[in-house]
Design a protein around this motif. Structure first.
Motif, PDB file in Angstrom:
ATOM      1  N   THR A  17       0.833  -1.201   0.000  1.00  0.00           N
ATOM      2  CA  THR A  17       0.000   0.000   0.000  1.00  0.00           C
ATOM      3  C   THR A  17       0.870   1.254   0.000  1.00  0.00           C
ATOM      4  N   CYS A  18       1.876   1.280   0.860  1.00  0.00           N
ATOM      5  CA  CYS A  18       2.768   2.444   0.941  1.00  0.00           C
ATOM      6  C   CYS A  18       3.621   2.584  -0.314  1.00  0.00           C
ATOM      7  N   ARG A  19       4.141   1.468  -0.793  1.00  0.00           N
ATOM      8  CA  ARG A  19       4.982   1.519  -1.996  1.00  0.00           C
ATOM      9  C   ARG A  19       4.175   1.950  -3.213  1.00  0.00           C
ATOM     10  N   THR A  20       2.924   1.560  -3.279  1.00  0.00           N
ATOM     11  CA  THR A  20       2.071   1.990  -4.383  1.00  0.00           C
ATOM     12  C   THR A  20       1.869   3.505  -4.337  1.00  0.00           C
ATOM     13  N   ALA A  21       1.709   4.041  -3.142  1.00  0.00           N
ATOM     14  CA  ALA A  21       1.460   5.478  -2.991  1.00  0.00           C
ATOM     15  C   ALA A  21       2.700   6.330  -3.234  1.00  0.00           C
ATOM     16  N   VAL A  22       3.873   5.897  -2.749  1.00  0.00           N
ATOM     17  CA  VAL A  22       5.061   6.758  -2.829  1.00  0.00           C
ATOM     18  C   VAL A  22       6.259   6.121  -3.516  1.00  0.00           C
ATOM     19  N   GLY A  23       6.129   4.887  -3.975  1.00  0.00           N
ATOM     20  CA  GLY A  23       7.197   4.243  -4.733  1.00  0.00           C
ATOM     21  C   GLY A  23       8.490   4.090  -3.969  1.00  0.00           C
ATOM     22  N   ASP A  24       9.587   4.335  -4.666  1.00  0.00           N
ATOM     23  CA  ASP A  24      10.924   4.163  -4.083  1.00  0.00           C
ATOM     24  C   ASP A  24      11.267   5.244  -3.058  1.00  0.00           C
ATOM     25  N   SER A  25      10.396   6.223  -2.894  1.00  0.00           N
ATOM     26  CA  SER A  25      10.623   7.259  -1.874  1.00  0.00           C
ATOM     27  C   SER A  25      10.352   6.742  -0.467  1.00  0.00           C
ATOM     28  N   LEU A  26       9.714   5.572  -0.358  1.00  0.00           N
ATOM     29  CA  LEU A  26       9.462   4.985   0.957  1.00  0.00           C
ATOM     30  C   LEU A  26      10.787   4.598   1.604  1.00  0.00           C
ATOM     31  N   ARG A  27      11.052   5.136   2.781  1.00  0.00           N
ATOM     32  CA  ARG A  27      12.271   4.819   3.525  1.00  0.00           C
ATOM     33  C   ARG A  27      12.010   3.750   4.578  1.00  0.00           C
ATOM     34  N   SER A  28      10.961   3.960   5.393  1.00  0.00           N
ATOM     35  CA  SER A  28      10.652   2.987   6.436  1.00  0.00           C
ATOM     36  C   SER A  28       9.172   3.045   6.776  1.00  0.00           C
ATOM     37  N   LEU A  29       8.725   1.971   7.410  1.00  0.00           N
ATOM     38  CA  LEU A  29       7.323   1.828   7.793  1.00  0.00           C
ATOM     39  C   LEU A  29       7.290   1.099   9.120  1.00  0.00           C
ATOM     40  N   THR A  30       6.652   1.700  10.111  1.00  0.00           N
ATOM     41  CA  THR A  30       6.544   1.089  11.434  1.00  0.00           C
ATOM     42  C   THR A  30       5.086   1.108  11.865  1.00  0.00           C
ATOM     43  N   TYR A  31       4.572  -0.048  12.235  1.00  0.00           N
ATOM     44  CA  TYR A  31       3.210  -0.187  12.742  1.00  0.00           C
ATOM     45  C   TYR A  31       3.251   0.020  14.254  1.00  0.00           C
ATOM     46  N   ILE A  32       2.284   0.778  14.775  1.00  0.00           N
ATOM     47  CA  ILE A  32       2.242   1.051  16.215  1.00  0.00           C
ATOM     48  C   ILE A  32       0.839   0.806  16.757  1.00  0.00           C
ATOM     49  N   ASN A  33       0.795   0.401  18.014  1.00  0.00           N
ATOM     50  CA  ASN A  33      -0.463   0.409  18.749  1.00  0.00           C
ATOM     51  C   ASN A  33      -0.159   0.995  20.121  1.00  0.00           C
ATOM     52  N   ARG A  34      -1.115   0.982  21.009  1.00  0.00           N
ATOM     53  CA  ARG A  34      -0.913   1.630  22.314  1.00  0.00           C
ATOM     54  C   ARG A  34       0.180   0.986  23.148  1.00  0.00           C
ATOM     55  N   PHE A  35       0.502  -0.266  22.862  1.00  0.00           N
ATOM     56  CA  PHE A  35       1.403  -1.007  23.735  1.00  0.00           C
ATOM     57  C   PHE A  35       2.729  -1.420  23.108  1.00  0.00           C
ATOM     58  N   ASP A  36       2.802  -1.413  21.787  1.00  0.00           N
ATOM     59  CA  ASP A  36       3.990  -1.962  21.146  1.00  0.00           C
ATOM     60  C   ASP A  36       4.141  -1.414  19.738  1.00  0.00           C
ATOM     61  N   TYR A  37       5.191  -1.831  19.069  1.00  0.00           N
ATOM     62  CA  TYR A  37       5.442  -1.423  17.692  1.00  0.00           C
ATOM     63  C   TYR A  37       6.186  -2.539  16.964  1.00  0.00           C
ATOM     64  N   GLU A  38       6.151  -2.437  15.644  1.00  0.00           N
ATOM     65  CA  GLU A  38       6.907  -3.372  14.819  1.00  0.00           C
ATOM     66  C   GLU A  38       7.346  -2.663  13.551  1.00  0.00           C
ATOM     67  N   GLN A  39       8.653  -2.641  13.304  1.00  0.00           N
ATOM     68  CA  GLN A  39       9.124  -2.074  12.044  1.00  0.00           C
ATOM     69  C   GLN A  39       8.810  -3.082  10.950  1.00  0.00           C
ATOM     70  N   VAL A  40       8.018  -2.662  10.001  1.00  0.00           N
ATOM     71  CA  VAL A  40       7.509  -3.533   8.946  1.00  0.00           C
ATOM     72  C   VAL A  40       8.412  -3.500   7.724  1.00  0.00           C
TER      73      VAL A  40
END
Length: 130
Positions: A17-40
């Motif tokens: 989804t992110c790569r479709t929107a911004v292509g090779d300009s995507l540097r990083s993507l991290t999912y977050i919730n109230r308790f934790d995170y995960e670099q995707v």
């Protein structure tokens, strides 16, 4: 940190989804919730030395403060935050209990808008499924 907040299928979808929107300009993507995170996603040419704990704490706290501060304003509902840095941008897109922060190279406001709409759609869909 090797969290598994999202199944592989969900991580793939969010990355696509992110790569479709911004292509090779995507540097990083991290999912977050109230308790934790995960670099995707982290682009291959970037170092894995960012202090994500500090970023997450700051972004989640700031989201709640921003959401509360502008609630009911004539600006309308909060949508997303863009932070501008010397070497790129950080975009925070959140719904009530979860969200992402995405770093990019230089992109246009139209790209930010497309990215926000696409990611919000995925997050909203997941929230309904829970």
């Amino acid at each position: 940190m090797e969290n598994q907040l999202l199944p592989e299928k969900a991580k793939d979808r969010l990355t696509r989804t992110c790569r479709t929107a911004v292509g090779d300009s995507l540097r990083s993507l991290t999912y977050i919730n109230r308790f934790d995170y995960e670099q995707v996603y982290l682009r291959d040419d970037l170092e894995r030395d960012a202090d994500l704990n500090s970023f997450i704490g700051n972004e989640w706290h700031d989201f709640k403060m921003t959401q509360d501060a502008y609630r009911g304003s004539e600006l309308g509902d909060y949508r997303y935050t863009i932070r501008v840095f010397e070497n790129g941008y950080l975009v925070r897109i959140t719904i009530e209990d979860s969200g992402v922060f995405i770093t990019t190279d230089g992109i246009t406001m139209q790209d930010f808008e497309a990215l926000s709409q696409a990611v919000e759609g995925v997050l909203d869909e997941w929230a309904v499924a829970e």
